[in-house]
Design an enzyme around this catalytic site. Structure first.
Site, PDB file in Angstrom:
ATOM      1  N   ASP A   8      52.249  92.521 -41.114  1.00 40.24           N
ATOM      2  CA  ASP A   8      53.246  93.169 -41.963  1.00 40.24           C
ATOM      3  C   ASP A   8      54.627  92.881 -41.406  1.00 40.24           C
ATOM      4  O   ASP A   8      54.898  93.159 -40.222  1.00 40.24           O
ATOM      5  CB  ASP A   8      53.011  94.680 -42.019  1.00 40.24           C
ATOM      6  CG  ASP A   8      51.763  95.045 -42.816  1.00 40.24           C
ATOM      7  OD1 ASP A   8      51.059  94.124 -43.275  1.00 40.24           O
ATOM      8  OD2 ASP A   8      51.503  96.255 -42.977  1.00 40.24           O
ATOM      9  N   ASP A 129      46.971  99.796 -55.274  1.00 38.08           N
ATOM     10  CA  ASP A 129      47.317 100.771 -54.244  1.00 38.08           C
ATOM     11  C   ASP A 129      47.152 102.155 -54.847  1.00 38.08           C
ATOM     12  O   ASP A 129      47.846 102.518 -55.801  1.00 38.08           O
ATOM     13  CB  ASP A 129      48.750 100.554 -53.767  1.00 38.08           C
ATOM     14  CG  ASP A 129      48.973  99.134 -53.256  1.00 38.08           C
ATOM     15  OD1 ASP A 129      48.031  98.578 -52.662  1.00 38.08           O
ATOM     16  OD2 ASP A 129      50.069  98.589 -53.456  1.00 38.08           O
TER      17      ASP A 129
END
EC number: 5.3.1.16
Length: 243
Positions: A8, A129
């Site tokens: 990330d 998500d």
């Protein structure tokens, strides 16, 4: 089962967030290219890279770093974060990505997904998500009144074949994945599922592997690897067991 270490990116660094919150950031490295090389040296066959700056800004912000990671890794790289137009998608593919994850735009402008699938086929992945069963968008800063499974079915109808499914309430928490929600998504959503969020132990991986016949084909590992809960080699051994 496929195991994908996560990288990330925020401000060019390798970080992890807790439940997607910027204020709950842990910096693991200022050299994400070296991190990528390290995972490949340990046996990774795919990497999953997220442009967090892009997710919050609405357009890719770390393309140079992403391109450098892809060049250094020598394995396929799946990239997501802030890809909300066909132009952005083309730019990420031009940087060398093997697959691109579309999240927010799949909700706000599904026509983009349909066109992307026509052009790029299985290189297009949807990010689903979920927070309490509802779909979250815009770097998880907002939710919409859409059930996650219903959304998956819509994406399947557009020709999408694969999704990264993240339970936001588990992401970065090391509390274990939401097995029930992942099973429901795999059974009912019509997509191959790569599970993400909360994986804390090798037993968690084994539980996800048990869902392979129902459509769970992989798992993304983040904090559990960076914190040393287990090694990538151990995770790969679990994933390969019985294959």
């Amino acid at each position: 089962m496929l195991v994908m270490p996560a990288i990330d990116l925020r401000e060019g660094r390798c970080v992890r967030l807790y439940q997607g919150r910027i204020e709950a950031e842990t910096v693991y490295s200022t050299d994400p290219v070296a991190v990528a090389r390290g995972w490949v040296e340990r046996g990774a066959r795919w990497l999953h890279v997220v442009d967090l700056d892009g997710a919050f800004a609405g357009r890719p912000r770390n393309l140079e770093v992403i391109a450098a990671i892809i060049r250094a890794a020598g394995v396929p790289v799946q990239v997501g974060g802030g890809i909300r137009s066909l132009e952005s998608l083309a730019g990420v593919l031009a940087a060398g990505a093997s697959r691109v994850v579309l999240g927010t735009v799949a909700i706000t402008n599904p026509e983009v997904v349909a066109t992307a699938v026509e052009r790029y086929g299985e290189r297009v992945v949807v990010g689903i998500d979920s927070l309490d069963g509802q779909v979250a968008i815009e770097g998880w800063e907002a939710t919409v009144a859409r059930g996650a499974v219903e959304f998956a079915r819509q994406m399947a109808s557009l020709g999408v074949t694969r999704a990264v499914f993240t339970d936001i309430g588990r992401d970065g928490t090391l509390q274990g994945p939401n097995i029930a929600a992942t099973r429901e998504m795999a059974r009912s959503g019509g997509l191959k599922i790569i599970a993400s969020g909360g994986i804390a132990s090798l037993d968690d991986l084994r539980k996800l592997k048990e869902l392979a016949a129902e459509g769970v084909e992989g798992a993304i590992l983040g904090r559990s690897l960076y914190n040393g809960n287990f090694t990538l080699e151990e995770a790969l051994a679990v994933a390969a067991d019985g294959d």
